[in-house]
Design an enzyme around this catalytic site. Structure first.
Site, PDB file in Angstrom:
ATOM      1  N   LEU A  80       1.012  -1.208  -0.004  1.00 54.77           N
ATOM      2  CA  LEU A  80      -0.138   0.086   0.009  1.00 54.77           C
ATOM      3  C   LEU A  80       0.892   1.166  -0.075  1.00 54.77           C
ATOM      4  O   LEU A  80       0.525   2.262  -0.345  1.00 54.77           O
ATOM      5  CB  LEU A  80      -0.770   0.089   1.286  1.00 54.77           C
ATOM      6  N   GLY A  81       1.916   1.127   0.851  1.00 58.02           N
ATOM      7  CA  GLY A  81       2.807   2.441   0.781  1.00 58.02           C
ATOM      8  C   GLY A  81       4.138   2.104   1.495  1.00 58.02           C
ATOM      9  O   GLY A  81       4.468   0.835   1.897  1.00 58.02           O
ATOM     10  N   GLY A 120       6.600   3.194   4.618  1.00 61.49           N
ATOM     11  CA  GLY A 120       6.645   3.440   5.949  1.00 61.49           C
ATOM     12  C   GLY A 120       8.119   3.875   6.179  1.00 61.49           C
ATOM     13  O   GLY A 120       9.047   3.625   5.353  1.00 61.49           O
ATOM     14  N   PHE A 173      10.196   2.529   8.516  1.00 64.03           N
ATOM     15  CA  PHE A 173      10.582   1.385   8.848  1.00 64.03           C
ATOM     16  C   PHE A 173      10.708   0.405   7.867  1.00 64.03           C
ATOM     17  O   PHE A 173      11.484  -0.502   8.018  1.00 64.03           O
ATOM     18  CB  PHE A 173      10.004   1.005  10.340  1.00 64.03           C
ATOM     19  N   GLY A 174       9.611   0.524   6.962  1.00 62.26           N
ATOM     20  CA  GLY A 174       9.406  -0.557   6.082  1.00 62.26           C
ATOM     21  C   GLY A 174       7.996  -0.579   5.433  1.00 62.26           C
ATOM     22  O   GLY A 174       7.492   0.668   5.574  1.00 62.26           O
ATOM     23  N   VAL A 196       4.194  -0.868   4.228  1.00 60.05           N
ATOM     24  CA  VAL A 196       2.904  -0.980   4.274  1.00 60.05           C
ATOM     25  C   VAL A 196       1.964  -2.022   3.357  1.00 60.05           C
ATOM     26  O   VAL A 196       2.148  -1.524   2.334  1.00 60.05           O
ATOM     27  CB  VAL A 196       2.221   0.210   4.710  1.00 60.05           C
ATOM     28  N   ASP A 228       2.651  14.929  14.301  1.00 59.54           N
ATOM     29  CA  ASP A 228       3.059  14.945  12.822  1.00 59.54           C
ATOM     30  C   ASP A 228       1.567  15.059  12.327  1.00 59.54           C
ATOM     31  O   ASP A 228       1.312  14.328  11.204  1.00 59.54           O
ATOM     32  CB  ASP A 228       3.595  13.658  12.747  1.00 59.54           C
TER      33      ASP A 228
HETATM   34  N1  LIG Z   1      -4.050   1.764   8.029  1.00 62.20           N
HETATM   35  C1  LIG Z   1      -3.689   2.115   6.671  1.00 62.20           C
HETATM   36  N2  LIG Z   1      -4.521   1.842   5.690  1.00 62.20           N
HETATM   37  C2  LIG Z   1      -4.189   2.230   4.399  1.00 62.20           C
HETATM   38  N3  LIG Z   1      -3.000   2.513   4.097  1.00 62.20           N
HETATM   39  C3  LIG Z   1      -2.131   2.766   5.111  1.00 62.20           C
HETATM   40  C4  LIG Z   1      -2.574   2.609   6.393  1.00 62.20           C
HETATM   41  N4  LIG Z   1      -1.357   2.939   7.328  1.00 62.20           N
HETATM   42  C5  LIG Z   1      -0.274   3.415   6.193  1.00 62.20           C
HETATM   43  N5  LIG Z   1      -0.642   3.282   4.990  1.00 62.20           N
HETATM   44  C6  LIG Z   1      -0.148   3.621   3.717  1.00 62.20           C
HETATM   45  O1  LIG Z   1       1.180   3.589   3.927  1.00 62.20           O
HETATM   46  C7  LIG Z   1       1.949   4.763   3.982  1.00 62.20           C
HETATM   47  C8  LIG Z   1       3.007   4.920   5.004  1.00 62.20           C
HETATM   48  O2  LIG Z   1       2.458   4.771   6.194  1.00 62.20           O
HETATM   49  P1  LIG Z   1       2.901   5.951   7.369  1.00 62.20           P
HETATM   50  O3  LIG Z   1       2.815   7.410   6.935  1.00 62.20           O
HETATM   51  O4  LIG Z   1       2.094   5.529   8.502  1.00 62.20           O
HETATM   52  O5  LIG Z   1       4.275   5.070   7.678  1.00 62.20           O
HETATM   53  P2  LIG Z   1       5.476   5.866   8.590  1.00 62.20           P
HETATM   54  O6  LIG Z   1       6.446   4.585   9.075  1.00 62.20           O
HETATM   55  O7  LIG Z   1       4.827   6.579   9.657  1.00 62.20           O
HETATM   56  O8  LIG Z   1       6.247   6.743   7.572  1.00 62.20           O
HETATM   57  P3  LIG Z   1       6.457   8.311   7.741  1.00 62.20           P
HETATM   58  O9  LIG Z   1       6.972   8.235   9.211  1.00 62.20           O
HETATM   59  O10 LIG Z   1       7.374   8.594   6.530  1.00 62.20           O
HETATM   60  O11 LIG Z   1       5.367   9.167   7.449  1.00 62.20           O
HETATM   61  C9  LIG Z   1       0.722   5.940   4.040  1.00 62.20           C
HETATM   62  O12 LIG Z   1       1.192   7.171   3.292  1.00 62.20           O
HETATM   63  C10 LIG Z   1      -0.388   5.258   3.497  1.00 62.20           C
HETATM   64  O13 LIG Z   1      -0.341   5.153   1.954  1.00 62.20           O
END
Ligand SMILES: Nc1ncnc2c1ncn2[C@@H]1O[C@H](COP(=O)(O)OP(=O)(O)OP(=O)(O)O)[C@@H](O)[C@H]1O
Length: 423
Positions: free
Chosen positions: A169-170, A172, A174-175, A177, A287
């Site tokens: 999906l995306g 993150g 750390f790795g 998603v 954030d």
């Molecule tokens: N619950 C969810 N449902 C659908 N997509 C999700 C969900 N959580 C995360 N994603 C997808 O994964 C991407 C990365 O998630 P997220 O931003 O929470 O990661 P992160 O590790 O906090 O990254 P960063 O700190 O760089 O923002 C989001 O932009 C979204 O596209």
């Protein structure tokens, strides 16, 4: 002598399960979807099936989570932890009569015997635990720690084989998603799974799992819900409700120009509702931004996500300012690195700007450094996009008051925001 964490037993080898190697996810019939099985093989040396499937084996849960589970004297869990840098060991965490939690490394020797104190060895980890439990022998004389009640994995402890990865999906911090299917007693449900790369440090792992710990506290329709964590194997996973609509900023970029104003007003009100709830829980999110608001269901309900930086201290002083989203930061954060509920209110103002500017990057044309200088030195504020409803623009400006205490609480502006959304 028994060795607690931080003082490894000399002349013996701990029950190493090997440092985590990077692993690729793959879809399997059995569920967990890890291509590189090397590390699991390492695990199998010490973590036999009787242990892996034991209710009191909690995998790589952090010390803080383990301690919270141990309420009474003699309560104990078996878990994995990083002993010295890069070495994963098995350990028993137990609450002592002095109401402290002690962590005892399980060592092994060349003849594959397991022991805490070299004076008593057993042929398996489960035999070792049974010995201490049934004979009530203290794990060390100094602590007088005794094993009385094995504490089961909490409901948020999920097995990797209950997760079926579907697609990415995306990305993150750390790795990856993933979209996945989670099979539980309740049936099958689509979930989002945030993963952590196997080779991450203990620090990174703690940060990753802190996000899960923060999310576990919250239950609100405008906050992404966590279902649990899978920490028995790598990659570590945070399993949460899936927001199929993805990040609000991408949605705004794609659909913002044709979106009815009513829908934008609703986005603002729903984000505020989630944030007002977090404010009540004394959660500083740190954030808040359109990229961290996800959209769920066919109505694109706004849900606040990404608790990777959040904290429940009233005021937070973070010296690192590492990888910070400068364009969403309040002047006191930019200058003195102070975060509070009121710095979230500032970021909420920027989020409102993002919504009415169709997901544009705040402070257009300015670099992060220029933005910082203009806010701190010249009290610069962005102009709200032309078609922002007047009352909404006023509220955003209040959120950008230089003095944190003069910014409104989100709960105070929520009724007006809801009224605007209902118009
Ligand atoms: N619950 C969810 N449902 C659908 N997509 C999700 C969900 N959580 C995360 N994603 C997808 O994964 C991407 C990365 O998630 P997220 O931003 O929470 O990661 P992160 O590790 O906090 O990254 P960063 O700190 O760089 O923002 C989001 O932009 C979204 O596209």
């Amino acid at each position: 002598m028994a060795s607690t964490i931080g003082e490894p037993g000399k002349g013996s080898k701990s029950t190493q399960s090997g440092q985590s190697g990077a692993k690729k996810l793959k879809k399997t019939k059995e569920g967990t979807s890890v291509e590189d099985k090397n590390e699991t093989k390492d695990d199998e040396g010490s973590i036999t099936d009787d242990i892996r499937n034991a209710d009191f084996y909690h995998g790589l849960i952090p010390k803080t989570d383990a301690e919270a589970l141990l309420k009474k004297e003699g309560d104990f869990v078996l878990r994995k932890t990083e002993h010295n840098s890069g070495v994963i060991v098995l350990c028993i965490s137990v609450r002592t009569e002095a109401d402290k939690v002690k962590h005892f490394v399980i060592n092994t020797d060349a003849s594959k015997s397991y022991f805490i104190d070299a004076a008593h060895k057993e042929t398996s980890v489960s035999n070792l635990i049974n010995f201490y439990k049934s004979t009530k022998t203290p794990l060390s004389v100094a602590s007088n720690a005794k094993l009385k009640k094995a504490i089961e994995r909490p409901p948020w402890g999920i097995n990797h084989d209950a997760i079926f990865i579907i697609k990415k999906l995306g990305q993150g911090a750390f790795g990856e998603v993933y979209l996945a299917e989670y099979v539980s007693e309740k049936g099958r449900e689509k979930v989002a799974v945030k993963t952590m790369k196997g080779e991450a440090s203990r620090d990174a792992r703690n940060k990753f799992l802190k996000e899960a710990r923060m999310m576990r506290k919250y239950d609100h329709k405008n906050v992404v819900k966590i279902l649990g964590v899978a920490v028995h194997e790598h990659p570590l996973m945070i399993v949460m409700e899936c927001c199929e609509g993805g990040a609000m900023c991408s949605y705004l970029k794609k659909n913002g120009k044709t979106m009815p104003m009513k829908e934008k007003n609703r986005f603002v009100a729903e984000a505020a509702e989630g944030l007002a709830y977090l404010e009540k829980q004394q959660c500083i999110h740190r954030d808040i931004a359109a990229r961290n608001c996800l959209l769920s269901g066919k109505n694109n309900i706004v849900k606040i996500s990404d608790f990777g930086m959040s904290d429940d201290k009233a005021i937070l002083h973070d010296d690192t300012l590492e990888k910070v989203p400068v364009k969403w930061l309040a002047p006191e954060t930019l200058q003195d690195r102070i975060y509070s509920l009121k710095s979230d209110v500032w970021a909420f103002g920027v989020l409102v700007w993002e919504i009415y500017s169709n997901g544009a990057e705040p402070y257009p044309g300015l670099t992060r450094l220029q933005t910082r200088a203009k806010i701190v030195l010249t009290d610069y504020r962005m102009k709200m996009p032309d078609d922002t409803p007047g009352d909404m623009a006023k509220i955003a400006l209040q959120c950008w008051d230089k003095v944190p205490d003069k910014r409104p609480a989100i709960s105070a502006i929520l009724p007006d925001l809801k009224k605007l959304a209902d118009k």
